[in-house]
Write an enzyme that holds these catalytic residues in place. Structure first.
Site, mmCIF file in Angstrom:
data_model
loop_
_atom_site.group_PDB
_atom_site.id
_atom_site.type_symbol
_atom_site.label_atom_id
_atom_site.label_comp_id
_atom_site.label_asym_id
_atom_site.label_seq_id
_atom_site.Cartn_x
_atom_site.Cartn_y
_atom_site.Cartn_z
ATOM 1 N N ASP A 86 30.988 -42.030 -124.673
ATOM 2 C CA ASP A 86 32.300 -41.733 -125.271
ATOM 3 C C ASP A 86 32.169 -41.815 -126.788
ATOM 4 O OD1 ASP A 86 35.021 -41.495 -125.849
ATOM 5 O OD2 ASP A 86 35.619 -42.708 -124.122
ATOM 6 N N ASP A 97 38.055 -37.158 -129.991
ATOM 7 C CA ASP A 97 37.646 -38.149 -128.994
ATOM 8 C C ASP A 97 37.143 -37.378 -127.778
ATOM 9 O OD1 ASP A 97 37.562 -40.270 -127.177
ATOM 10 O OD2 ASP A 97 39.705 -40.718 -127.295
ATOM 11 N N HIS A 156 45.858 -39.690 -123.992
ATOM 12 C CA HIS A 156 46.747 -40.173 -125.055
ATOM 13 C C HIS A 156 46.897 -39.129 -126.151
ATOM 14 C CE1 HIS A 156 42.900 -40.867 -127.190
ATOM 15 N NE2 HIS A 156 42.455 -41.209 -126.004
ATOM 16 N N HIS A 164 44.653 -43.934 -130.456
ATOM 17 C CA HIS A 164 45.627 -43.826 -129.360
ATOM 18 C C HIS A 164 47.048 -43.829 -129.900
ATOM 19 C CE1 HIS A 164 42.448 -45.840 -126.591
ATOM 20 N NE2 HIS A 164 42.308 -44.534 -126.621
ATOM 21 N N GLU A 189 41.646 -37.631 -120.305
ATOM 22 C CA GLU A 189 40.418 -38.305 -119.879
ATOM 23 C C GLU A 189 40.503 -38.859 -118.459
ATOM 24 O OE1 GLU A 189 39.343 -41.926 -122.071
ATOM 25 O OE2 GLU A 189 41.071 -41.581 -123.364
ATOM 26 N N GLU A 281 36.185 -36.259 -120.885
ATOM 27 C CA GLU A 281 37.279 -36.274 -121.872
ATOM 28 C C GLU A 281 37.083 -35.197 -122.933
ATOM 29 O OE1 GLU A 281 37.537 -39.855 -124.283
ATOM 30 O OE2 GLU A 281 39.633 -39.442 -124.773
HETATM 31 MN MN MN Z 1 40.397 -41.309 -125.426
HETATM 32 MN MN MN Z 2 37.139 -41.517 -125.526
#
Ligand code: MN
Ligand code: MN
Length: 299
Positions: A86, A97, A156, A164, A189, A281
């Site tokens: 990630d 992200d 998010h 977030h 995600e 994600e």
């Molecule tokens: Mn995320």
């Molecule tokens: Mn992430």
């Protein structure tokens, strides 16, 4: 109204985040230390002229998220592992992200579940769609393959100097009626689990974030806080601080700052039933045609 200048930064951050994710994915092999992969991903991001949005997170097997190698971490990947990589980048605080899962074992179907859930969810993203509708698609895709979505982890909104922000984008049908709007930046995600589909905190936290600005008395804590303020409220990890301060002082100051409510801890999250977990994600700009800013030729 779209803020095109901000969205352009998001596109550039997204492109590098996607490439850093693909690069990290190739490094994950049995016998390789997690620490090496985390550091190489972060170097890759900086070498491409953007900022690190959050410490590279490399979570194995039952750990769904937030594992970040500690200083001197000797953990290595093993044959059979299911590894979540990630990655976050930022330009002027505009974050991208993205995550993928690497299969070092026999987890093809589980890996497919989170990936297909993400792809199916992206297909329905447009202004006016509700977060409940997205959650429904995610949950049903994962369920149809025989797994559970992780219900207490979610996508998010992605902010500026805030990874977030609202709305929370669920991985199951919550019936949530909040709608998405044009130009909004979100991360979807899905996590798929063979276990409980719920995660709990593990000990040994390595990810922190500054939550409040307050003066501190202790001289060690004050020196550390001065360094932490350079992260502008973005997540950081012990590993970065030990490049400038001895580990003992870092640990002391992190405890002190946490007690004073200046930083928050984000410990690793593991499936409560001991199930294996996969994740996928992307960061997406909402529009009549959704724009997946972390998409590459690979993912
Ligand atoms: Mn995320
Ligand atoms: Mn992430």
């Amino acid at each position: 109204m779209r803020d095109e200048e901000a969205l352009d930064k998001r596109r550039q951050a997204g492109k590098i985040a996607g490439l850093a994710r693909d690069y990290g994915k190739k490094l994950v092999k049995p016998g390789v230390p997690l620490l090496d992969v985390a550091e190489k991903i972060e170097e890759f991001i900086l070498d491409h002229g953007v900022g690190i949005g959050f410490p590279a997170q490399i979570s194995r097997n039952v750990i769904a998220a937030h594992y970040c190698p500690c200083p001197g971490d000797e953990t290595v990947f093993e044959k059979g592992d299911l590894v979540k990589v990630d990655v976050g980048t930022e330009i002027d605080g505009y974050i991208a992200d993205t995550a993928t899962t690497v299969n070092l074992g026999e987890h093809d179907k589980l890996l497919r579940a989170s990936r297909e859930a993400l792809n199916n969810a992206i297909k329905i993203v447009k202004p006016g769609v509700t977060i409940g509708e997205i959650g429904k698609v995610v949950g049903e895709t994962i369920g149809a393959l025989g797994f559970k979505p992780i219900r207490n982890l979610s996508g998010h909104g992605v902010g500026q100097y805030k990874v977030h922000i609202g709305p929370s984008i669920p991985n199951f049908d919550t019936g949530g009626t909040t709608t998405l709007h044009d130009g909004q930046v979100i991360a979807i995600e899905p996590f798929a689990s063979t276990g409980a589909g719920l995660v709990s905190d593990l000990p040994d936290c390595e990810i922190f974030m500054q939550e409040a600005k307050k003066p501190v008395r202790n001289i060690i804590t004050r020196a550390l806080l001065k360094e932490i303020e350079k992260y502008n409220g973005l997540p950081f990890t012990t590993r970065w601080l030990v490049k400038k301060f001895p580990l003992g002082k870092v640990q002391y100051a992190l405890r002190d700052l946490h007690t004073q409510g200046i930083i928050n801890n984000y410990p690793p999250l593991a499936d409560r039933g001991g199930g294996m977990v996969s994740q996928a994600e992307h960061t997406i700009i909402v529009g009549e045609k959704p724009e997946v800013v972390t998409k590459t030729d690979v993912e």
